[in-house]
Design a protein around this motif. Structure first.
Motif, PDB file in Angstrom:
ATOM      1  N   GLU A   1      35.785-147.816 -95.382  1.00 14.45           N
ATOM      2  CA  GLU A   1      36.218-149.159 -95.015  1.00 14.45           C
ATOM      3  C   GLU A   1      37.735-149.273 -94.946  1.00 14.45           C
ATOM      4  O   GLU A   1      38.257-150.175 -94.284  1.00 14.45           O
ATOM      5  CB  GLU A   1      35.684-150.175 -96.030  1.00 14.45           C
ATOM      6  CG  GLU A   1      34.167-150.298 -96.023  1.00 14.45           C
ATOM      7  CD  GLU A   1      33.672-151.270 -97.061  1.00 14.45           C
ATOM      8  OE1 GLU A   1      34.527-151.725 -97.862  1.00 14.45           O
ATOM      9  OE2 GLU A   1      32.471-151.580 -97.080  1.00 14.45           O
ATOM     10  N   GLY A   2      38.431-148.406 -95.590  1.00 17.62           N
ATOM     11  CA  GLY A   2      39.894-148.506 -95.651  1.00 17.62           C
ATOM     12  C   GLY A   2      40.613-147.763 -94.542  1.00 17.62           C
ATOM     13  O   GLY A   2      41.854-147.660 -94.587  1.00 17.62           O
ATOM     14  N   THR A   3      39.893-147.258 -93.560  1.00 19.95           N
ATOM     15  CA  THR A   3      40.547-146.537 -92.464  1.00 19.95           C
ATOM     16  C   THR A   3      39.894-146.885 -91.145  1.00 19.95           C
ATOM     17  O   THR A   3      38.704-147.242 -91.083  1.00 19.95           O
ATOM     18  CB  THR A   3      40.468-145.012 -92.679  1.00 19.95           C
ATOM     19  OG1 THR A   3      41.151-144.362 -91.622  1.00 19.95           O
ATOM     20  CG2 THR A   3      39.031-144.544 -92.708  1.00 19.95           C
ATOM     21  N   SER A   4      40.656-146.813 -90.088  1.00 19.71           N
ATOM     22  CA  SER A   4      40.147-147.027 -88.727  1.00 19.71           C
ATOM     23  C   SER A   4      40.443-145.832 -87.832  1.00 19.71           C
ATOM     24  O   SER A   4      40.360-145.922 -86.618  1.00 19.71           O
ATOM     25  CB  SER A   4      40.788-148.280 -88.122  1.00 19.71           C
ATOM     26  OG  SER A   4      42.206-148.138 -88.062  1.00 19.71           O
ATOM     27  N   SER A   5      40.734-144.701 -88.451  1.00 15.25           N
ATOM     28  CA  SER A   5      41.048-143.483 -87.694  1.00 15.25           C
ATOM     29  C   SER A   5      39.758-142.704 -87.431  1.00 15.25           C
ATOM     30  O   SER A   5      39.019-142.374 -88.358  1.00 15.25           O
ATOM     31  CB  SER A   5      42.040-142.616 -88.476  1.00 15.25           C
ATOM     32  OG  SER A   5      42.213-141.375 -87.846  1.00 15.25           O
ATOM     33  N   LYS A   6      39.512-142.385 -86.171  1.00 13.97           N
ATOM     34  CA  LYS A   6      38.338-141.601 -85.821  1.00 13.97           C
ATOM     35  C   LYS A   6      38.417-140.208 -86.419  1.00 13.97           C
ATOM     36  O   LYS A   6      37.410-139.656 -86.878  1.00 13.97           O
ATOM     37  CB  LYS A   6      38.225-141.488 -84.294  1.00 13.97           C
ATOM     38  CG  LYS A   6      37.553-142.664 -83.627  1.00 13.97           C
ATOM     39  CD  LYS A   6      37.311-142.333 -82.163  1.00 13.97           C
ATOM     40  CE  LYS A   6      36.574-143.461 -81.467  1.00 13.97           C
ATOM     41  NZ  LYS A   6      36.253-143.125 -80.064  1.00 13.97           N
ATOM     42  N   ARG A   7      39.573-139.635 -86.414  1.00 15.24           N
ATOM     43  CA  ARG A   7      39.729-138.274 -86.926  1.00 15.24           C
ATOM     44  C   ARG A   7      39.322-138.176 -88.387  1.00 15.24           C
ATOM     45  O   ARG A   7      38.591-137.259 -88.794  1.00 15.24           O
ATOM     46  CB  ARG A   7      41.187-137.817 -86.735  1.00 15.24           C
ATOM     47  CG  ARG A   7      41.457-136.378 -87.165  1.00 15.24           C
ATOM     48  CD  ARG A   7      42.922-136.060 -87.037  1.00 15.24           C
ATOM     49  NE  ARG A   7      43.740-136.912 -87.878  1.00 15.24           N
ATOM     50  CZ  ARG A   7      43.912-136.734 -89.202  1.00 15.24           C
ATOM     51  NH1 ARG A   7      43.295-135.736 -89.839  1.00 15.24           N
ATOM     52  NH2 ARG A   7      44.675-137.566 -89.891  1.00 15.24           N
ATOM     53  N   ILE A   8      39.785-139.151 -89.188  1.00 18.91           N
ATOM     54  CA  ILE A   8      39.449-139.124 -90.616  1.00 18.91           C
ATOM     55  C   ILE A   8      37.960-139.372 -90.841  1.00 18.91           C
ATOM     56  O   ILE A   8      37.316-138.704 -91.672  1.00 18.91           O
ATOM     57  CB  ILE A   8      40.297-140.177 -91.366  1.00 18.91           C
ATOM     58  CG1 ILE A   8      41.785-139.819 -91.262  1.00 18.91           C
ATOM     59  CG2 ILE A   8      39.871-140.293 -92.810  1.00 18.91           C
ATOM     60  CD1 ILE A   8      42.725-140.877 -91.790  1.00 18.91           C
ATOM     61  N   LEU A   9      37.360-140.318 -90.087  1.00 20.35           N
ATOM     62  CA  LEU A   9      35.935-140.614 -90.237  1.00 20.35           C
ATOM     63  C   LEU A   9      35.066-139.422 -89.823  1.00 20.35           C
ATOM     64  O   LEU A   9      34.089-139.075 -90.514  1.00 20.35           O
ATOM     65  CB  LEU A   9      35.564-141.845 -89.409  1.00 20.35           C
ATOM     66  CG  LEU A   9      36.162-143.180 -89.877  1.00 20.35           C
ATOM     67  CD1 LEU A   9      35.905-144.274 -88.846  1.00 20.35           C
ATOM     68  CD2 LEU A   9      35.580-143.591 -91.234  1.00 20.35           C
ATOM     69  N   ILE A  10      35.407-138.758 -88.693  1.00 16.49           N
ATOM     70  CA  ILE A  10      34.621-137.604 -88.233  1.00 16.49           C
ATOM     71  C   ILE A  10      34.743-136.441 -89.202  1.00 16.49           C
ATOM     72  O   ILE A  10      33.759-135.726 -89.476  1.00 16.49           O
ATOM     73  CB  ILE A  10      35.080-137.201 -86.810  1.00 16.49           C
ATOM     74  CG1 ILE A  10      34.687-138.283 -85.800  1.00 16.49           C
ATOM     75  CG2 ILE A  10      34.473-135.860 -86.396  1.00 16.49           C
ATOM     76  CD1 ILE A  10      35.304-138.110 -84.429  1.00 16.49           C
ATOM     77  N   GLU A  11      35.942-136.240 -89.728  1.00 16.71           N
ATOM     78  CA  GLU A  11      36.127-135.158 -90.705  1.00 16.71           C
ATOM     79  C   GLU A  11      35.279-135.400 -91.957  1.00 16.71           C
ATOM     80  O   GLU A  11      34.676-134.465 -92.520  1.00 16.71           O
ATOM     81  CB  GLU A  11      37.607-135.062 -91.074  1.00 16.71           C
ATOM     82  CG  GLU A  11      37.931-133.880 -91.975  1.00 16.71           C
ATOM     83  CD  GLU A  11      39.414-133.779 -92.271  1.00 16.71           C
ATOM     84  OE1 GLU A  11      39.790-132.918 -93.091  1.00 16.71           O
ATOM     85  OE2 GLU A  11      40.192-134.574 -91.693  1.00 16.71           O
ATOM     86  N   ALA A  12      35.190-136.656 -92.397  1.00 10.94           N
ATOM     87  CA  ALA A  12      34.356-136.974 -93.575  1.00 10.94           C
ATOM     88  C   ALA A  12      32.879-136.771 -93.268  1.00 10.94           C
ATOM     89  O   ALA A  12      32.109-136.269 -94.120  1.00 10.94           O
ATOM     90  CB  ALA A  12      34.617-138.408 -94.014  1.00 10.94           C
ATOM     91  N   ILE A  13      32.443-137.111 -92.032  1.00 11.53           N
ATOM     92  CA  ILE A  13      31.011-136.960 -91.678  1.00 11.53           C
ATOM     93  C   ILE A  13      30.631-135.491 -91.575  1.00 11.53           C
ATOM     94  O   ILE A  13      29.591-135.053 -92.074  1.00 11.53           O
ATOM     95  CB  ILE A  13      30.737-137.696 -90.354  1.00 11.53           C
ATOM     96  CG1 ILE A  13      30.862-139.209 -90.543  1.00 11.53           C
ATOM     97  CG2 ILE A  13      29.353-137.360 -89.821  1.00 11.53           C
ATOM     98  CD1 ILE A  13      30.882-139.995 -89.250  1.00 11.53           C
ATOM     99  N   THR A  14      31.450-134.679 -90.883  1.00  8.37           N
ATOM    100  CA  THR A  14      31.120-133.261 -90.687  1.00  8.37           C
ATOM    101  C   THR A  14      31.196-132.454 -91.983  1.00  8.37           C
ATOM    102  O   THR A  14      30.435-131.495 -92.177  1.00  8.37           O
ATOM    103  CB  THR A  14      32.067-132.651 -89.642  1.00  8.37           C
ATOM    104  OG1 THR A  14      33.430-132.897 -90.039  1.00  8.37           O
ATOM    105  CG2 THR A  14      31.816-133.232 -88.267  1.00  8.37           C
ATOM    106  N   THR A  15      32.068-132.830 -92.889  1.00  7.93           N
ATOM    107  CA  THR A  15      32.178-132.109 -94.170  1.00  7.93           C
ATOM    108  C   THR A  15      31.323-132.722 -95.265  1.00  7.93           C
ATOM    109  O   THR A  15      31.078-132.085 -96.302  1.00  7.93           O
ATOM    110  CB  THR A  15      33.647-132.084 -94.628  1.00  7.93           C
ATOM    111  OG1 THR A  15      34.142-133.427 -94.720  1.00  7.93           O
ATOM    112  CG2 THR A  15      34.503-131.289 -93.647  1.00  7.93           C
ATOM    113  N   GLY A  16      30.888-133.986 -95.088  1.00  9.91           N
ATOM    114  CA  GLY A  16      30.073-134.647 -96.102  1.00  9.91           C
ATOM    115  C   GLY A  16      30.839-135.019 -97.344  1.00  9.91           C
ATOM    116  O   GLY A  16      30.262-135.079 -98.433  1.00  9.91           O
TER     117      GLY A  16
END
Length: 469
Positions: A170-185
Motif C-alpha cells: 500500500e505504501g508504493t505505486s511503483s510497478k517495478r517494486i510491486l512486480i519484484e515482490a510478487i516474483t520473489t514472494g
C-alpha cells in the motif's frame, strides 16, 4: 520463482481481473475457468521469456545454437547472418516442446553455459549440468512473468500482493517494486524516513560556503549571471554552477575562471572581388596496364574532364582580359574625342563682335585719350605711365589713319581678325587692347579665319610665322 502452483493460490476474482490484460489474445470462453487461465498464463510467460532471451543474443550466439545444437536446415540462398531469421528458427524449436522439456533434453554443456551467460547468471567449472538447467529454466520464466505483469495496472498488482499475503504494497505505486515482490514472494520494506534539510540563512553568493546556502535561495539564472559578472565558466546545470562557485570562493581560480581566449572576430560581410585565377593544371593520371579495361576508361574520362575544365577556365580568363582591354580603349578614345572637340570649338569660336554702343564708347574714350595726350605734351604735366602708353597707341592709330593711303598695311582695322605670336617691345596685353580699341577682332589661335598675323618675320623658329608664310 512464481510458477503454475503459485498462480493457483490466487483467487478466481483476481485471475479474472488480470486475464484480459495479461492475455490479450485469449477468448472469453478460455477465461471462464481458473485452470485454463493458469495454464494460459504459464504458456504466455514461457513464450515471452524465450522471445526476450532470443533478443538478448547476438547473431553469432544464435547461429552457434542453430547450427551445432538444433542443426537447422536453411533454404538455398538464405543469409545465415540475418538475426531475424535465426531468431525465428530458435523460437520455432520451443513451439512443440515447453521450456522445461527443451532444457531437460539439452545435454550440450556449451549451449547451457551460453544461455546462462547471456542471461547474466554466474557460471563456473564447478557448476553442474542440473544447476545450469534449473537456473536457465527459472530465469526464462522470470523474464516472461515480468513482461506479463508489466501489462497490468498498479491496482491489479496490489490485489495480487493481497492474495499472496504480502505486506507493504500500500505504501508504493511503483510497478517495478510491486512486480519484484510478487516474483520473489517477499514483503515490500518500508521506506526510510527522509531527512529534513535545515533551512539556511540567505548569504551573498560571494560569501557562501555550503551547497544548501546557494541551492535554497538562488535560481540557476541568478547563479549564471553572477558567474558572467565574475568571469567564471557558465556551462553546466545548477548543481555544477554551485560547485564551481563554492570552489571559486574557496580560492580555486585555475579550474573555475573562463579561458582568456579572445572571441573570434566576425569577418565583415563584403562581396569578394572577382579575381582572375590561373588555370588549374590538369592532374596526370597514371594509366594502369591494359588488362584492366574499365579502369583505363575511367582514367581517360578523368583526363578529358580535367582538360575541359582547364580549357573553360582559360577561355573565361581570356574573355575577362579582352573585355578589360576594350573598356580601357573605349575610355581613351572618348577622352581623345573630347579633347579634339574642345580644341576645335576654341579655334572656330570667333571673337565676339562688339555692339554699336560699345564701339561708340571706345571711340569716345580714344578721342579723350588723344586730347589728354596732346595737353600733356603741351603743358608738360606729369601723367601716369599706363595713360602715356595708351595715349601713344591711340596717337599711332590716329596717325595711321591719315597715312593709310601711303601705307600698304591697313589703318582701319574694324572687323579684321588678328592673331599675335612672338616677343615685342610692348606687352601682348597692350597690343590686344589696341586692336580691340580699333574695333578689330583678336583670335587666340591661328586659324583659316585669321586675316593678319602680328609677329616678328625674322623669327623663323616660330611655327606660327612659318605657317603664315
Amino acid at each position: 520463482q512464481m510458477s503454475a502452483v503459485q498462480f493457483n493460490k490466487l483467487s478466481r476474482k483476481t485471475l479474472e481481473k488480470l486475464a484480459p490484460q495479461a492475455l490479450p489474445g485469449a477468448s472469453e470462453k478460455d477465461l471462464k475457468s481458473k485452470s485454463t487461465i493458469v495454464s494460459l498464463l504459464k504458456t504466455e510467460a514461457e513464450i515471452v521469456g524465450v522471445k526476450e532471451l532470443a533478443f538478448m543474443m547476438n547473431h553469432l550466439e544464435l547461429r552457434e545454437i542453430c547450427d551445432n545444437y538444433l542443426k537447422v536446415e536453411y533454404k538455398e540462398g538464405a543469409n545465415k547472418k540475418n538475426k531475424m531469421m535465426l531468431t525465428k528458427r530458435f523460437m520455432e524449436s520451443f513451439e512443440v516442446v515447453c521450456v522445461a522439456d527443451w532444457i531437460k533434453k539439452c545435454k550440450d554443456r556449451n549451449v547451457l553455459e551460453l544461455l546462462n551467460n547471456v542471461m547474466g547468471l554466474p557460471v563456473s567449472k564447478k557448476t553442474t549440468m542440473e544447476e545450469l538447467k534449473e537456473n536457465a529454466k527459472e530465469q526464462i520464466c522470470l523474464f516472461g512473468e515480468t513482461v506479463v505483469f508489466h501489462r497490468l495496472t498498479v491496482p491489479q498488482l496490489r490485489s495480487i500482493c493481497e492474495d499472496m499475503n504480502l505486506n507493504g504494497y500500500e505504501g508504493t505505486s511503483s510497478k517495478r517494486i510491486l512486480i519484484e515482490a510478487i516474483t520473489t514472494g517477499t514483503d515490500i520494506p518500508e521506506r526510510a524516513p527522509t531527512k529534513k534539510v535545515a533551512v539556511t540563512k540567505k548569504k551573498p553568493i560571494a560569501k557562501a560556503t555550503k551547497y544548501q546556502e546557494l541551492f535554497q535561495h538562488y535560481s540557476a539564472a541568478d547563479l549564471l549571471d553572477w558567474c558572467k559578472e565574475n568571469s567564471l565558466k557558465t556551462s553546466g546545470t545548477k548543481k555544477v554552477l554551485i560547485e564551481r562557485i563554492l570552489a571559486f570562493n574557496g580560492g580555486d581560480t585555475e579550474n573555475t575562471l573562463a579561458s582568456n581566449v579572445s572571441p573570434k572576430k566576425k569577418k565583415a560581410s563584403a562581396k569578394p572581388k572577382k579575381a582572375s585565377l590561373p588555370p588549374k593544371k590538369a592532374k596526370k593520371v597514371e594509366v594502369e596496364p591494359e588488362d584492366e579495361s574499365m579502369e583505363d576508361e575511367e582514367s581517360l574520362q578523368e583526363e578529358k574532364s580535367a582538360e575541359e575544365e582547364s580549357a573553360q577556365e582559360q577561355s573565361e580568363q581570356s574573355e575577362q582580359e579582352q573585355s578589360a582591354q576594350e573598356q580601357s580603349e573605349q575610355e581613351q578614345s572618348a577622352q581623345e574625342q573630347s579633347e579634339q572637340e574642345q580644341s576645335a570649338q576654341e579655334q572656330e569660336e570667333p571673337a565676339p563682335e562688339e555692339s554699336e554702343e560699345n564701339k561708340e564708347e571706345v571711340d569716345e574714350e580714344a578721342q579723350k585719350a588723344a586730347i589728354d595726350a596732346e595737353r600733356a605734351l603741351r603743358t608738360n604735366e606729369p601723367v601716369d605711365e599706363n595713360e602715356d602708353e595708351e595715349s601713344n597707341l591711340d596717337i599711332e592709330l590716329s596717325q595711321s589713319t591719315s597715312a593709310e593711303k601711303d601705307n600698304d598695311y591697313p589703318t582701319d582695322i574694324k572687323g579684321l581678325v588678328f592673331s599675335v605670336y612672338g616677343d615685342f617691345s610692348r606687352s601682348k596685353k597692350e597690343i590686344v587692347a589696341a586692336i580691340e580699341k580699333g574695333n578689330g577682332i583678336y583670335s587666340k589661335s591661328l586659324t583659316k579665319k585669321t586675316q593678319y598675323l602680328v609677329c616678328n618675320p625674322e623669327d623663323t623658329k616660330n611655327k606660327a610665322v612659318v605657317a603664315a608664310k
